[in-house]
Design an enzyme around this catalytic site. Structure first.
Site, PDB file in Angstrom:
ATOM      1  CG  HIS A   1      -0.307   7.132  -2.522  1.00  0.00           C
ATOM      2  ND1 HIS A   1      -0.204   7.198  -3.896  1.00  0.00           N
ATOM      3  CD2 HIS A   1      -1.520   6.567  -2.272  1.00  0.00           C
ATOM      4  CE1 HIS A   1      -1.304   6.683  -4.448  1.00  0.00           C
ATOM      5  NE2 HIS A   1      -2.117   6.296  -3.474  1.00  0.00           N
TER       6      HIS A   1
ATOM      7  CG  ASP B   1     -20.691 -20.056 -14.637  1.00  0.00           C
ATOM      8  OD1 ASP B   1     -19.565 -19.710 -14.236  1.00  0.00           O
ATOM      9  OD2 ASP B   1     -21.358 -20.967 -14.112  1.00  0.00           O
TER      10      ASP B   1
ATOM     11  CE  LYS C   1      -2.018   0.406  -7.851  1.00  0.00           C
ATOM     12  NZ  LYS C   1      -1.746   1.278  -6.688  1.00  0.00           N
TER      13      LYS C   1
ATOM     14  CB  CYS D   1     -25.886 -17.038 -12.798  1.00  0.00           C
ATOM     15  SG  CYS D   1     -27.658 -16.999 -13.095  1.00  0.00           S
TER      16      CYS D   1
ATOM     17  CE1 TYR E   1     -29.413 -20.846  -8.998  1.00  0.00           C
ATOM     18  CE2 TYR E   1     -27.920 -19.224  -9.933  1.00  0.00           C
ATOM     19  CZ  TYR E   1     -28.245 -20.540  -9.672  1.00  0.00           C
ATOM     20  OH  TYR E   1     -27.408 -21.534 -10.085  1.00  0.00           O
TER      21      TYR E   1
ATOM     22  NE  ARG F   1       3.558   6.960  -6.952  1.00  0.00           N
ATOM     23  CZ  ARG F   1       3.619   7.881  -5.981  1.00  0.00           C
ATOM     24  NH1 ARG F   1       4.695   8.631  -5.844  1.00  0.00           N
ATOM     25  NH2 ARG F   1       2.619   8.029  -5.144  1.00  0.00           N
TER      26      ARG F   1
ATOM     27  NE  ARG G   1      -1.178   2.853   0.593  1.00  0.00           N
ATOM     28  CZ  ARG G   1      -1.591   2.954  -0.667  1.00  0.00           C
ATOM     29  NH1 ARG G   1      -2.785   2.500  -1.018  1.00  0.00           N
ATOM     30  NH2 ARG G   1      -0.840   3.521  -1.585  1.00  0.00           N
TER      31      ARG G   1
HETATM   32  C1  LIG Z   1      -1.839   2.578  -7.224  1.00  0.00           C
HETATM   33  C2  LIG Z   1      -0.850   3.643  -6.974  1.00  0.00           C
HETATM   34  C3  LIG Z   1      -0.712   4.708  -7.875  1.00  0.00           C
HETATM   35  C4  LIG Z   1      -1.640   4.926  -9.051  1.00  0.00           C
HETATM   36  O1  LIG Z   1      -2.892   5.381  -8.560  1.00  0.00           O
HETATM   37  P1  LIG Z   1      -4.044   5.839  -9.581  1.00  0.00           P
HETATM   38  O2  LIG Z   1      -5.060   6.441  -8.678  1.00  0.00           O
HETATM   39  O3  LIG Z   1      -4.532   4.601 -10.247  1.00  0.00           O
HETATM   40  O4  LIG Z   1      -3.439   6.789 -10.520  1.00  0.00           O
HETATM   41  C5  LIG Z   1       0.311   5.613  -7.642  1.00  0.00           C
HETATM   42  N1  LIG Z   1       1.128   5.489  -6.569  1.00  0.00           N
HETATM   43  C6  LIG Z   1       0.997   4.485  -5.666  1.00  0.00           C
HETATM   44  C7  LIG Z   1       1.920   4.416  -4.503  1.00  0.00           C
HETATM   45  C8  LIG Z   1      -0.008   3.537  -5.838  1.00  0.00           C
HETATM   46  O5  LIG Z   1      -0.148   2.567  -4.928  1.00  0.00           O
END
Ligand SMILES: *Cc1c(COP(=O)(O)O)cnc(C)c1O
Length: 375
Positions: free
Chosen positions: A166, A315, A39, A313, A266, A222, A137
């Site tokens: 998660h 850029d 992602k 800045c 700046y 994951r 969540r």
């Molecule tokens: C982003 C995400 C992960 C990966 O998380 P990391 O901390 O980058 O390993 C795994 N599962 C879900 C549902 C996520 O949203």
């Protein structure tokens, strides 16, 4: 993009061999299939090139946050299974099914929407049921997930491929929360057995889970950030030998001597105490490099750590080489990565900017061209 930017001295260099090595290291460590999380532009590394490389390395599954990310992968010819992890709206379901994307079903109501769209299209939806075990969540609470599981099992139009949750605190090797979440998750999974339904693929571990909690590995893991060689938290343990895949490099575009007392940048927030050598580097917060590094960041020039002075800045920013320091225009400036044995890690940059590595990586935007290296 590339024509306009091809002469740009600032670039992200991604080492695909390192990325592939990290995937292999994680696999060897956990011994179960990997859903590589790509992602947010593959954590800034570039969605499509990273996915192509992981597919070539035989990754079992990819995970993205949004429908659009999944569609971009399908358009680019990625054929491995892709799960969209985020919550979905009814209007997105048809697109998910048409692009052969696996859907996160996080409530009974969403299950009904998926079923309706699948029936309309005459094509089964592949789903993963999302159980909330403590993150609050998305997902049905583990203590009230039975009706959703039963309805999904009974559904003509949904194939349940996975069930997942998660972890909220797995970055912390000493968290008590993870064991509690695992217990709630396994209890939810047990409902499949109770009703005599086949057990789907159970997946729970993010990078923190992979690094610290073997009991969370279950049937698939994951990992996101660790795949790119970055640790999820300063407290995390590097139990898997993953290495950073990304470098951020620019070049000196200007050199000058600034007299003592003459402020730089700046707001005139910094001035040298004696005449000094200052170089200008052509990257700024408009590229996603944090403005919070004003007067506190560091870069590598000629193998030496040098301080960012004055405000960063949009850029460009300025670096103090000191009265005796020298550099030439076009010398490489390493913002993230290694030069002559000195290293600035994503974790270093995050600490100095008061944030986490995830944010440093994912903020690096499309204005910075990405280059891919492999032997
Ligand atoms: C982003 C995400 C992960 C990966 O998380 P990391 O901390 O980058 O390993 C795994 N599962 C879900 C549902 C996520 O949203």
């Amino acid at each position: 993009m590339s024509d306009l930017m091809s002469q740009r001295p600032t670039r992200i260099v991604v080492d695909l061999d390192v990325l592939g090595g990290n995937l292999r290291a994680i696999r060897a460590h956990v011994g179960v299939p990997v859903m590589a999380i790509v992602k947010a532009n593959a954590y800034g590394h570039g969605l499509v090139p990273v996915a192509h490389h992981l597919q070539a390395q035989g990754v079992e599954q990819l995970g993205v946050a949004f429908v659009e990310e999944g569609m971009a992968l399908r358009r680019a010819g990625i054929t491995v299974p892709i799960l969209v992890l985020g919550g979905i709206l009814g209007r997105q379901v048809a697109q998910l099914i048409q692009h052969d994307l696996e859907i996160t079903v996080s409530s009974l109501d969403k299950l009904r929407k998926v079923e309706a769209a699948a029936e309309r299209l005459g094509r089964k939806a592949v789903i993963h049921l999302k159980i909330d075990t403590g993150m609050e969540r998305i997902g049905v609470h583990s203590y009230s997930c039975a009706p959703m599981i039963e309805a999904a099992v009974a559904s003509q139009w949904c194939e349940i491929k996975g069930v997942y949750s998660h972890l909220a605190c797995a970055d912390d090797p000493a968290s008590k929360m993870t064991a509690q979440q695992l217990e709630r998750f396994l209890d939810a999974c047990a409902h499949f057995e109770r009703i005599g339904a086949p057990m789907p693929i159970r997946h729970l571990a993010n990078s923190g889970g992979v690094l610290h909690y073997p009991e969370t590995w279950l049937d698939m893991v994951r990992p996101g950030i660790m795949l790119y060689g970055v640790l999820p938290d300063p407290a995390a343990h590097r139990t898997v030998d993953v290495k950073p895949a990304l470098s951020l490099i620019s070049q000196v575009v200007y050199f000058k001597t600034v007299p003592a007392g003459h402020p730089v940048g700046y707001g005139a927030t910094w001035a040298p105490e004696r005449d000094t050598h200052i170089v200008t580097v052509p990257i700024g917060y408009g590229d996603g490099y944090p403005r919070a590094l004003s007067n506190c960041g560091e870069v590598l020039i000629r193998g030496r750590r040098r301080p960012i002075v004055g405000r960063l800045c949009m850029d460009q920013f300025m670096v103090d080489l000191g009265p005796d320091g020298s550099a030439y225009v076009e010398d490489d400036v390493v913002l993230i990565g290694t030069q002559d044995g000195e290293t600035i890690s994503v974790e270093d940059v995050a600490r100095r900017a008061g944030t986490i590595g995830y944010e440093i990586l994912t903020r690096l935007n499309e204005r910075v061209p990405r280059e891919y290296r492999s032997r």
